[in-house]
Design a protein around this motif. Structure first.
Motif, PDB file in Angstrom:
ATOM      1  N   ARG A  37      77.377  38.344 -58.233  1.00 24.74           N
ATOM      2  CA  ARG A  37      77.810  36.938 -58.332  1.00 24.74           C
ATOM      3  C   ARG A  37      79.318  36.731 -58.144  1.00 24.74           C
ATOM      4  N   ASP A  39      82.679  34.781 -56.768  1.00 27.60           N
ATOM      5  CA  ASP A  39      82.992  33.376 -56.494  1.00 27.60           C
ATOM      6  C   ASP A  39      83.327  33.162 -55.023  1.00 27.60           C
ATOM      7  N   ILE A  60      74.036  32.972 -48.732  1.00 30.51           N
ATOM      8  CA  ILE A  60      74.739  31.787 -49.232  1.00 30.51           C
ATOM      9  C   ILE A  60      74.118  30.523 -48.634  1.00 30.51           C
ATOM     10  N   GLY A  63      71.014  29.473 -50.241  1.00 32.08           N
ATOM     11  CA  GLY A  63      71.105  29.127 -51.656  1.00 32.08           C
ATOM     12  C   GLY A  63      70.774  30.269 -52.602  1.00 32.08           C
ATOM     13  N   HIS A  64      70.703  31.495 -52.098  1.00 26.90           N
ATOM     14  CA  HIS A  64      70.408  32.632 -52.975  1.00 26.90           C
ATOM     15  C   HIS A  64      71.673  33.173 -53.635  1.00 26.90           C
ATOM     16  N   ASP A  66      75.691  31.824 -54.893  1.00 25.81           N
ATOM     17  CA  ASP A  66      76.607  30.697 -55.050  1.00 25.81           C
ATOM     18  C   ASP A  66      78.041  31.207 -54.921  1.00 25.81           C
ATOM     19  N   ALA A  67      78.525  31.292 -53.677  1.00 30.17           N
ATOM     20  CA  ALA A  67      79.891  31.749 -53.452  1.00 30.17           C
ATOM     21  C   ALA A  67      80.514  30.941 -52.334  1.00 30.17           C
ATOM     22  N   ASP A  68      81.825  30.791 -52.419  1.00 32.86           N
ATOM     23  CA  ASP A  68      82.579  30.148 -51.338  1.00 32.86           C
ATOM     24  C   ASP A  68      82.760  31.197 -50.247  1.00 32.86           C
TER      25      ASP A  68
ATOM     26  N   ARG B 230      86.748  25.051 -56.542  1.00 34.29           N
ATOM     27  CA  ARG B 230      85.425  25.507 -56.983  1.00 34.29           C
ATOM     28  C   ARG B 230      85.206  25.242 -58.471  1.00 34.29           C
TER      29      ARG B 230
END
Lengths: 417, 446
Positions: A37, A39, A60, A63-64, A66-68, B230
């Motif tokens: 996980r 970021d 990503i 939707g599996h 959640d990272a930028d 974010r």
């Protein structure tokens, strides 16, 4: 750590059921990243890393994860974006290799100096020139003295598991250093294998709380100057610079302990064990050993099994943690044998041998007794290191045991392939 | 900090010499239509090729010579309104004040028998609404300084810039404007060289500040900004970078961040070279200029290539905002700073500030603003702004530029130029002006 010890360290608490999938090394790395996980991931494609970042982008997009995701315009910016993210508190990840790693070098060298716990997979690739897009350890070896922790994986499963563990190691408060997970280009990157996928809840429990920039931050809530000019000859310049460099070295040494602790914790929670620093395979009663790194270790273990069947008393020493160099663990392993052959997938130009061999010579000195040894170089630019190649290594190393004089030059395993 | 006052501003380009302002003033102040008694006087400009006009009016000077020369104490500057008042009871009618004033702002009213001058009609000047062409405005021309004075200076006192350098001024003003919720990137160069990131554990800045590499400023800032976005925090990402890092070795990360629309304000302080490291050439160094790597000698006469126009390149990234500015035009700069900050909330904002270097350009340290102004007045640099919505337009158009020699001769770095080299520069100035003019016509892409 022996194989038997590893088995003993297996799970004491049953982990949740693990989904079994077929995955290439690059996909396994991406799945490991998703489980950790982060970021922020920043990517730039390069062979043989590309499918890894494609998998990340897809995870990503679907939707599996959640990272930028930052599609930067080159590896130099990829790592720079992540440095910024980490200074603002983000858990960060990227992957590269070969020329990309070379282009990244300026921020690469700076990352451990700023003690940023970034995880970077090197999908290892040989150095150009000669122009080449295939596997080899030359890229990772060339930057081995830049202050990153570097661990090498043997299997696709180990890639997945080590990728998650890398974040935990990097972010440990006694370490706070970036980690390279090295996975062999071609062999592991594209090698499809059975992989068990840990349950995310088990991984979350393993990871614990995120605390990335407690020590250095660019945050208006706690303003500070990050990396002012340090050193020189005036004021407290010299001692301040020494404090930082010495701190980096301490962090590296602490990592030897932390890597072992993290592997043990992973084994306990997830149920899979890997030798954290040095793996010994059929070494306890061996007269001589061969030494390997990364995916070649599989072929080496098969060759050793065959040699054992033929009555040769040979064992294997496999390095997982190359940086920091596991001097004590390796010393204990080397103490068990009387001759050594070291296989490298890259070159130490200055010494005309393999880099791992060169590093090992220093450990041999610490053993306090002479041991004949040889450097073997194979698997450059995607070439195979096969079981017959390893048998040659075994034979030539065994000859040392019987009085043969070690050559001053390395043996090039693929010279006639 | 001194106060700024309201004054009557005159735009000669809009004046057609109709004299309505004079009539209005005469009526308001004398109850007659006798424009000779008006305190505002419009004169046809002698020798002007076209019909242009000049203004004779009290400027309500900050350092009024009329007040200084008056032997009777009859003239005084009011500290609240800024207006210079005339006291009939003290005046001895010596007329020294009319000689002391350079603007013909105080003159003898022959009918009244004493001097008269503009008192701004207590803040509601009759002449201003009387002008049918909008050539007169009652404005607080330096109002920004009133505001700025109340904002916190976020740099430590005593930064170590060269004598006469205006970069410290620029840094302080910019930081005051963006405020404390900022992360500041100052890549290697003059800005950190002044001590903004400090030395051996000290800092020169009250906001979080760091040295990026010379090469990765925009990329590092992008990472910082993205993480705060974010987690839902509004943090201003600001770079104050030199021209060398931005236009040369750091250009890739700058271009990449602009293309991705990273939310930041990237300010380039363009002193046309690597001045902090000893005045070496950058791609922003102009043609002919001496630098330590384009020296003047037997076979060399300064830089042999023209400067890269970095702000125009940024326009072609279709950034949310791009502008050029000069410290000689602080109001213009402040307007652009405000727009750039606003644009950086949603996209990439780029502000290119032309910043003369007293040390590297070889001119006396008291002439920095003058050199900066001459660069604009000769069209050597042009002040403009761009947004994707409104295209590109000049903010300080110079339609009648001074010859470029007026700019070049102010600096030692151009002292060696041959007449051919000067000719080349003048030709390029005209070419550049035409080029940007064409962009003002076509850059609006809707």
């Amino acid at each position: 750590m022996t194989t038997a010890t590893l088995e003993k360290a297996a799970a004491t608490e049953a982990p949740r059921k693990q989904k079994v999938i077929l995955a290439e090394g690059n996909e396994a790395a991406a799945l490991g990243v998703a489980l950790a996980r982060p970021d922020m991931v920043s990517v730039y494609p390069i062979t043989p890393q590309s499918s890894l970042v494609e998998h990340l982008a897809k995870l990503i997009a679907d939707g599996h994860m959640d990272a930028d995701i930052v599609d930067a315009e080159g590896e130099h910016s990829v790592l720079s974006v992540l440095q910024g993210g980490a200074l603002a508190g983000a858990r960060t990840y990227t992957a590269t290799c070969g020329p990309g790693l070379a282009f990244m070098f300026e921020p690469y060298f700076r990352t451990p100096g700023m003690r940023l716990p970034i995880v970077l997979t090197i999908v290892t690739r040989d150095g150009i020139t000669p122009q080449s897009v295939w596997g080899g350890h030359q890229d990772a070896m060339t930057v081995r003295e830049a202050g990153w922790i570097q661990v090498y994986c043997e299997s696709v499963q180990e890639v997945l598991d080590t990728t998650v563990m890398a974040f935990k190691i990097a972010e440990h408060h006694d370490v706070m250093l970036p980690v390279n997970v090295c996975l062999d280009g071609n062999y592991l990157s594209y090698g499809a294998s059975r992989v068990e996928l840990p349950d995310p809840a088990d991984v979350d429990a393993f990871m614990g709380d995120k605390d990335v920039n407690w020590h250095v931050a660019l945050d208006p809530l706690r303003p500070m100057a990050v990396d002012p000019l340090t050193g020189g000859t005036t004021g407290k310049g010299p001692q301040t610079f020494v404090r930082y460099r010495k701190g980096q070295c301490s962090g590296m040494q602490n990592a030897l302990r932390v890597i072992e602790e993290v592997h043990a914790d992973w084994a306990k929670r997830i149920g899979r064990s890997f030798a954290p620093l040095v793996e010994e395979y059929r070494l306890d009663d061996a007269d001589f050993a061969i030494m390997t790194l990364g995916s070649m270790s599989g072929a080496a273990k098969d060759a050793i099994d065959e040699a054992r069947d033929a009555g040769k008393k040979v064992g294997l020493i496999k390095i997982k943690t190359f940086s920091p160099f596991p001097v004590e663990a390796l010393k204990q392993a080397l103490a068990k044998v009387k001759a050594l052959g070291v296989i490298d997938r890259s070159v130490a130009f200055r010494w005309n041998c393999g880099p791992m061999y060169q590093e090992t010579l220093g450990v041999l000195y610490r053993l306090g007794r002479f041991m004949p040894s040889m450097s073997f170089i194979g698997g450059l630019a995607g070439a195979d290191i096969t079981i017959p190649h390893v048998h040659r290594v075994i034979a030539e190393t065994e000859a040392l045991l019987n009085g043969a004089v070690a050559p001053t030059e390395p043996v090039w395993l693929n010279e006639k392939d | 900090m001194g106060r700024a006052y309201s004054t009557i501003a005159f735009d000669p380009a809009k004046c057609d010499g109709c004299g309505d302002c004079m009539t209005a003033c005469a009526q308001a102040k004398t109850g007659t239509d006798d424009i000779a008694r008006s305190r505002i006087q419009i004169y046809g400009r002698e020798g002007a090729p076209d019909k242009t006009f000049e203004l004779a009016l009290c400027r309500q000077c900050a350092d009024p010579k009329c007040v200084t020369v008056c032997p009777a104490g009859a003239l005084n500057k009011d500290s609240t309104s800024g207006v210079i008042g005339w006291d009939a009871s003290k005046c001895v009618d010596c007329l020294l004040c009319t000689v002391g004033c350079a603007y013909a702002g105080i003159a003898l009213d022959e009918t009244a028998g004493h001097v008269s001058k503009c008192d701004t009609c207590d803040g509601n000047p009759a002449c201003v609404p009387a002008c049918p062409h909008g050539a007169l405005k009652y404005v607080t021309t330096a109002n920004i300084y009133n505001e700025v004075g109340d904002w916190e200076d976020l740099f430590a006192p005593g930064l170590a810039g060269c004598q006469g350098c205006n970069t410290e001024l620029l840094m302080r003003h910019t930081l005051r404007r963006v405020g404390p919720d900022t992360v500041l990137a100052t890549p290697p160069g003059c800005v950190p060289g002044m001590g903004s990131v400090g030395f051996n554990g000290t800092t020169g800045t009250k906001v979080p500040v760091f040295h990026p590499l010379l090469t990765n400023t925009a990329a590092m800032l992008a990472g910082i900004k993205r993480q705060y976005k974010r987690v839902g925090r509004d943090v201003q990402a600001l770079a104050i970078a030199g021209d060398g890092g931005a236009s040369d070795v750091g250009f890739q990360s700058l271009s990449g961040a602009a293309e991705r629309g990273e939310q930041m304000l990237f300010m380039v302080v363009d002193n046309e070279g690597y001045m902090n490291t000893g005045m070496q050439r950058s791609s922003c160094t102009p043609y002919g200029a001496w630098t330590s790597t384009t020296p003047v000698g037997e076979t060399s006469r300064g830089k042999t290539q023209d400067a890269k126009n970095l702000p125009l390149i940024m326009v072609n990234h279709r950034c949310a905002y791009v502008a050029t500015a000069s410290t000689a035009y602080m109001e213009d700069l402040y307007e652009k700073l405000d727009k750039a900050i606003a644009a950086s909330k949603t996209g990439f904002a780029y502000l290119h500030v032309y910043s003369p270097c007293t040390t590297g350009w070889r001119f006396p340290s008291n002439l920095n603003m003058e050199v900066a102004r001459k660069a604009v007045e000769t069209n050597f640099v042009m002040l403009w702004e761009y947004t994707p919505q409104d295209g590109l337009h000049f903010t300080k158009p110079v339609d009648d530029p001074l010859p470029v020699t007026d700019y070049l001769k102010a600096m030692g770095r151009f002292r060696h130029l041959s007449s051919e080299q000067v000719e080349h520069i003048q030709k390029k100035v005209v070419e550049n002006q035409k080029f940007v003019e064409r962009m003002t016509e076509h850059a609006h892409v809707g």
